[in-house]
Design a protein around this motif. Structure first.
Motif, short mmCIF file in Angstrom:
data_model
loop_
_atom_site.label_atom_id
_atom_site.label_comp_id
_atom_site.label_asym_id
_atom_site.label_seq_id
_atom_site.Cartn_x
_atom_site.Cartn_y
_atom_site.Cartn_z
N ARG A 55 0.73 -1.17 -0.23
CA ARG A 55 -0.06 0.44 -0.24
C ARG A 55 0.72 1.39 -0.43
N HIS A 282 -7.45 6.11 -7.49
CA HIS A 282 -8.44 5.91 -6.61
C HIS A 282 -8.21 6.89 -5.74
N ARG A 283 -9.23 7.85 -5.12
CA ARG A 283 -8.53 8.93 -3.97
C ARG A 283 -9.27 8.16 -3.04
N THR A 284 -7.91 7.90 -2.17
CA THR A 284 -8.48 7.13 -0.72
C THR A 284 -8.12 8.71 0.63
#
Length: 356
Positions: A55, A282-284
């Protein structure tokens, strides 16, 4: 996740290439300069846990550098090669019809220190040496050196034109370096550094010669290592910047091949995979939280000795004359700032450096 991801306009260029209007928070750490040692040790030392999870990746330029490989970094954390941002900028510009030229004439980029460890030596002697060998040149000074009257006078008095690429947090920094490296008849420096590798990669004749000056704890052994490991970038005579004309073209071609390998030309990604590697698909909230909270705390813990660097990182830092306590001279320098603005997409022009 850290401010270094946005140094030198790298994230702005990557965002433009990836089709985004502005940079986002990177899910990991991005190498921000060419190094003569492992970037894991030299650039990522303050974050010993990053890279242990997919991650948050350690994003390096190349796995083909002569200085290191994933197997000999002495750290054990996996890295992902994505190529240097300047090669993505080259792709963007070539798509718009840009080609390199010799329009600027000779360019010299003196080796510089940092706000933590300064370069010392006779700038005036080096400036006169450059004027003798290449004639009046465009000299790109580090923005902090540009505020030092002794340094600027030394170069200006020798007849050179002074420019600077700006602060390292300026999103247009890399465009200015590209303007210099891509339009020089020859780009030289007194130490093998990122600018020299950039120029060679673009096909610009590049050379290392002249008084290397003094930096941190680096001595003759460090300079000898640079010459022996990367002879393609060094002139036959380190004192006058010359080399036999019969072998110049072959050395330039060899330097270009080597530089493109060092910068990861074979690791460049298309826009979609690049967005995925940077965590921009993606927006996280994770990278944002890391950027504004976890990263500053991790750096503070390292400086205060609450966490420890690896042996390889400690060796890399000490070789450059760095001590953890030096960071206390500028305790606010590493604090997170708002993300830089984006560049025009497509990038259609290079931005000339600022003049003194």
């Amino acid at each position: 996740m850290d401010i270094q991801n946005h140094y030198y306009g790298h994230s702005a260029v990557l965002a433009a290439y990836a089709g985004l209007s502005r940079p986002r928070h990177v899910a990991g750490l991005l190498q921000h300069g060419w190094t003569a040692t492992s970037p894991v040790a030299a650039h990522f030392a303050d974050f010993p846990s990053v890279g242990s999870s997919p991650r948050r990746r350690l994003l390096v330029w190349s796995h083909r550098s002569r200085a290191w490989s994933p197997g000999n970094s002495g750290d054990g954390r996996p890295t992902t090669a994505v190529g240097a941002p300047i090669l993505y900028l080259e792709r963007l510009l070539h798509a718009q019809g840009w080609t390199r030229s010799d329009s600027l004439g000779p360019v010299f980029v003196p080796f510089h220190g940092t706000r933590l460890v300064r370069v010392t030596g006779a700038h005036a002697d080096l400036a006169r040496q450059v004027a003798k060998v290449d004639g009046p040149s465009t000299v790109c000074l580090h923005h902090e050196d540009m505020t030092d009257p002794e340094i600027t006078s030394a170069w200006a008095d020798a007849g050179h034109r002074l420019v600077t690429a700006g602060r390292r947090d300026d999103p247009h920094f890399l465009l200015r370096i590209m303007h210099l490296a891509g339009n020089a008849s020859r780009l030289s420096s007194n130490r093998l550094s990122t600018a020299v590798v950039y120029a060679a990669a673009l096909g610009t004749p590049a050379a290392v010669w002249g008084d290397p000056l003094t930096f941190g704890n680096q001595g003759d052994d460090a300079l000898a290592m640079l010459r022996s490991t990367w002879p393609e970038f060094h002139t036959a005579d380190p004192d006058d910047g010359t080399r036999p004309s019969s072998g110049a073209a072959a050395q330039d071609a060899a330097a270009t091949m080597l530089a493109r390998a060092e910068l990861g030309a074979d690791a460049l990604l298309e826009p979609g995979p690049l967005r995925a590697a940077l965590g921009w698909s993606h927006r996280t909230p994770g990278p944002l939280v890391q950027y504004y909270a976890a990263s500053p705390l991790a750096k503070a813990a390292m400086v205060l000795g609450l966490t420890k660097r690896s042996e390889a990182s400690t060796a890399a830092m000490s070789a450059g004359g760095f001590s953890p306590w030096l960071w206390l001279r500028h305790p606010l320098a590493a604090l997170p700032r708002p993300l830089p603005p984006g560049l025009d997409t497509p990038v259609t022009t290079l931005e000339p450096p600022s003049a003194a």
